[in-house]
Motif scaffolding. Structure first.
Motif, PDB file in Angstrom:
ATOM      1  N   HIS A  90       0.856  -1.190   0.000  1.00 55.03           N
ATOM      2  CA  HIS A  90       0.000   0.000   0.000  1.00 55.03           C
ATOM      3  C   HIS A  90       0.890   1.237   0.000  1.00 55.03           C
ATOM      4  O   HIS A  90       0.713   2.132  -0.819  1.00 55.03           O
ATOM      5  CB  HIS A  90      -0.913  -0.027   1.226  1.00 55.03           C
ATOM      6  CG  HIS A  90      -1.748   1.191   1.408  1.00 55.03           C
ATOM      7  ND1 HIS A  90      -2.506   1.728   0.379  1.00 55.03           N
ATOM      8  CD2 HIS A  90      -1.952   2.011   2.483  1.00 55.03           C
ATOM      9  CE1 HIS A  90      -3.146   2.804   0.821  1.00 55.03           C
ATOM     10  NE2 HIS A  90      -2.819   3.010   2.080  1.00 55.03           N
ATOM     11  N   PHE A  91       1.866   1.285   0.901  1.00 54.73           N
ATOM     12  CA  PHE A  91       2.913   2.312   0.902  1.00 54.73           C
ATOM     13  C   PHE A  91       4.261   1.610   0.764  1.00 54.73           C
ATOM     14  O   PHE A  91       4.525   0.616   1.446  1.00 54.73           O
ATOM     15  CB  PHE A  91       2.929   3.091   2.218  1.00 54.73           C
ATOM     16  CG  PHE A  91       1.923   4.198   2.327  1.00 54.73           C
ATOM     17  CD1 PHE A  91       0.763   4.216   1.568  1.00 54.73           C
ATOM     18  CD2 PHE A  91       2.121   5.236   3.220  1.00 54.73           C
ATOM     19  CE1 PHE A  91      -0.172   5.226   1.692  1.00 54.73           C
ATOM     20  CE2 PHE A  91       1.188   6.258   3.364  1.00 54.73           C
ATOM     21  CZ  PHE A  91       0.046   6.254   2.599  1.00 54.73           C
ATOM     22  N   THR A  92       5.111   2.137  -0.108  1.00 46.45           N
ATOM     23  CA  THR A  92       6.508   1.705  -0.175  1.00 46.45           C
ATOM     24  C   THR A  92       7.386   2.935   0.005  1.00 46.45           C
ATOM     25  O   THR A  92       7.240   3.921  -0.731  1.00 46.45           O
ATOM     26  CB  THR A  92       6.847   1.046  -1.518  1.00 46.45           C
ATOM     27  OG1 THR A  92       6.000  -0.075  -1.727  1.00 46.45           O
ATOM     28  CG2 THR A  92       8.302   0.579  -1.525  1.00 46.45           C
ATOM     29  N   ILE A  93       8.276   2.887   0.978  1.00 43.41           N
ATOM     30  CA  ILE A  93       9.211   3.977   1.234  1.00 43.41           C
ATOM     31  C   ILE A  93      10.589   3.527   0.768  1.00 43.41           C
ATOM     32  O   ILE A  93      11.161   2.589   1.327  1.00 43.41           O
ATOM     33  CB  ILE A  93       9.246   4.332   2.734  1.00 43.41           C
ATOM     34  CG1 ILE A  93       7.854   4.758   3.216  1.00 43.41           C
ATOM     35  CG2 ILE A  93      10.281   5.429   3.004  1.00 43.41           C
ATOM     36  CD1 ILE A  93       7.714   4.769   4.720  1.00 43.41           C
ATOM     37  N   PHE A  94      11.095   4.157  -0.271  1.00 43.66           N
ATOM     38  CA  PHE A  94      12.434   3.854  -0.773  1.00 43.66           C
ATOM     39  C   PHE A  94      13.420   4.772  -0.069  1.00 43.66           C
ATOM     40  O   PHE A  94      13.410   5.987  -0.285  1.00 43.66           O
ATOM     41  CB  PHE A  94      12.508   4.055  -2.286  1.00 43.66           C
ATOM     42  CG  PHE A  94      11.686   3.077  -3.077  1.00 43.66           C
ATOM     43  CD1 PHE A  94      12.111   1.779  -3.252  1.00 43.66           C
ATOM     44  CD2 PHE A  94      10.469   3.458  -3.636  1.00 43.66           C
ATOM     45  CE1 PHE A  94      11.349   0.868  -3.974  1.00 43.66           C
ATOM     46  CE2 PHE A  94       9.700   2.568  -4.356  1.00 43.66           C
ATOM     47  CZ  PHE A  94      10.141   1.261  -4.525  1.00 43.66           C
TER      48      PHE A  94
END
Length: 296
Positions: free
Chosen positions: A204-208
């Motif tokens: 749902h959220f991906t933080i790179f």
């Protein structure tokens, strides 16, 4: 509505100060402010199928001081996480814009770049916790992704500390080894990395984190995390990084794309951009311009 206090005056004062020169800012930050003002004027036109939801924007900005606490430093630890004006601007714009056809978020990708020691991990952890607890997504999967597991755990461990110091979050979010989860919504927040990837992510959220460190060898993992959220209603892919170099091919591509979008040279209504940097014509030894890359 989380809080009735409006953050709109903070945002528009920040924009006015950036564009007037009261706040020393780089060309791309000025372009981000101009883009938001331009988009506000484009609402309710046939060519622009988005609208701004001030209530939604305000809720996200309010989440930080109400639910989160600083976890480090004798001066700040335990105190509410009050956002600085530039951070309020980011949250306000990133989460406030919605699509007219289905009322989901406009921006599906975000590129935030500032120099070291400007609170990147803190903001990333807060956004991840918001996606875990407040975004109304059943079975939300929130990941912080990096090239190495230890790097991914930097943001994740900050989120753990925030959870531990917040009675509101501690009552809602459970903690296990490398896993924050909300049982009621079957949602979780985990670190993952190119050297130890998780199977079958549906983010749902991906933080790179620290995209400047990503090389060509990491591209398969990067693409997996980018495409994994295709079945989500309003996925968010957030890049939070310092500047890279000519060996950071993924960063180079992302920077070129995002800088073109925020300058208006390329149209992509789904990408939000905030890049704080020293401009090419600045003298890097002139201390007066350092604030451009260091908004804190």
């Amino acid at each position: 509505m989380i809080c009735a206090v409006s953050h709109k005056p903070i945002v528009h004062q920040y924009i006015d100060d950036v564009l007037s020169g009261e706040i020393v800012a780089c060309k791309l930050v000025k372009a981000a402010c101009e883009r938001h003002l331009r988009d506000l004027n484009r609402q309710n036109t046939d060519e622009f199928q988005f609208y701004f939801d001030e209530n939604e924007a305000n809720d996200v900005c309010s989440f930080f001081p109400l639910a989160l606490r600083h976890s480090k430093g004798a001066k700040f630890a335990g105190n509410p996480l009050d956002l600085q004006p530039w951070q309020v601007f980011i949250m306000w714009v990133l989460f406030g814009w919605k699509r007219c056809d289905d009322e989901t978020r406009r921006f599906r990708r975000a590129h935030i770049s500032v120099a070291r020691k400007n609170g990147k991990s803190t903001i990333a952890a807060g956004i991840g916790l918001y996606g875990l607890t407040c975004d109304c997504e059943p079975g939300a999967e929130v990941y912080v992704s990096a090239t190495k597991k230890d790097q991914a755990k930097c943001v994740f461990e900050e989120a753990e500390r925030m959870r531990e110091s917040s009675p509101r979050l501690k009552a809602l979010v459970s903690n296990h080894v490398n896993n924050l989860f909300v049982k009621q919504s079957n949602s979780f927040f985990r670190p993952t990395s190119s050297d130890k990837p998780l199977d079958g992510p549906n983010p749902h959220f991906t933080i790179f984190d620290e995209l400047h460190a990503w090389r060509e060898v990491h591209r398969k993992f990067y693409n997996t995390m980018i495409t994994g959220g295709g079945s989500r209603t309003q996925p968010m892919q957030l890049t939070i990084t310092t500047a890279g170099d000519d060996q950071s091919f993924i960063w180079l591509e992302e920077y070129a794309l995002c800088s073109s979008v925020v300058r208006g040279e390329l149209t992509d209504e789904t990408i939000f951009v905030y890049v704080a940097e020293i401009d090419d014509d600045d003298d890097p030894l002139d201390e007066r311009v350092w604030i451009k890359a260091n908004p804190n």
